[in-house]
Write a protein that holds these residues in place. Sequence first.
Motif, PDB file in Angstrom:
ATOM      1  N   LEU A   8       0.888  -1.165   0.000  1.00 12.65           N
ATOM      2  CA  LEU A   8       0.000   0.000   0.000  1.00 12.65           C
ATOM      3  C   LEU A   8       0.921   1.208   0.000  1.00 12.65           C
TER       4      LEU A   8
ATOM      5  N   TYR B  69      -2.384   6.375   0.528  1.00  8.80           N
ATOM      6  CA  TYR B  69      -3.752   6.216   1.011  1.00  8.80           C
ATOM      7  C   TYR B  69      -4.314   7.570   1.400  1.00  8.80           C
TER       8      TYR B  69
ATOM      9  N   SER C 151      -8.877   7.573  -2.135  1.00  5.00           N
ATOM     10  CA  SER C 151      -7.996   6.977  -3.140  1.00  5.00           C
ATOM     11  C   SER C 151      -6.854   6.221  -2.475  1.00  5.00           C
ATOM     12  N   ALA C 152      -6.179   5.427  -3.291  1.00  2.21           N
ATOM     13  CA  ALA C 152      -5.016   4.680  -2.810  1.00  2.21           C
ATOM     14  C   ALA C 152      -4.201   4.228  -4.009  1.00  2.21           C
TER      15      ALA C 152
ATOM     16  N   THR D 143      -1.898   0.818  -4.691  1.00  2.00           N
ATOM     17  CA  THR D 143      -1.487  -0.490  -4.192  1.00  2.00           C
ATOM     18  C   THR D 143      -0.480  -1.095  -5.165  1.00  2.00           C
TER      19      THR D 143
ATOM     20  N   HIS E  85      -7.724  -0.835   0.506  1.00  2.00           N
ATOM     21  CA  HIS E  85      -8.118   0.533   0.846  1.00  2.00           C
ATOM     22  C   HIS E  85      -9.140   0.514   1.980  1.00  2.00           C
TER      23      HIS E  85
END
Length: 141
Positions: free
Chosen positions: A27, A30, A34-35, A37, A69
């Motif tokens: 990850l 963050y 949104s994120a 990965t 997320h």
Amino acid sequence: MQIPILEPQSIEKLIPQRSPMILVDSLWEYNETSAITGLTITPTTPFVQGDSFAESGLIEHLAQSIALHKGYSYYLAHQPAPMGYIGAIKHIEIYRPLQVGEVLKTHISILQEFMGVTLVKLSSFINNENICIGEMKTVLA
């Protein structure tokens, strides 16, 4: 846990999936909507056939990116990661096959959340090459 999260044992605490079916390994970024990965495709990654990563594996990676997320947001609220399911795939476009050794980064953007249903826009990249876009709905159990 601080971002970025790169340790497998930390990722496993944030998602409901268990080994060997874990298809996210990082990850990177963050926020609430949104994120980013990641997944490094190895010969032992599920859905690898020969040197190729199957399209179904990429779709599962997208779903697990959403789960990661959601799991991190629950972690921040001191709650266990929720179980969820793919509710619908609006569309997915995959531009090229993926290979062992490639590092996938997936950008997710929450478009809408209502009563446990989340609509997410997804884009996956290898280096700066966009290899996949789509939208998916997930549903909390």
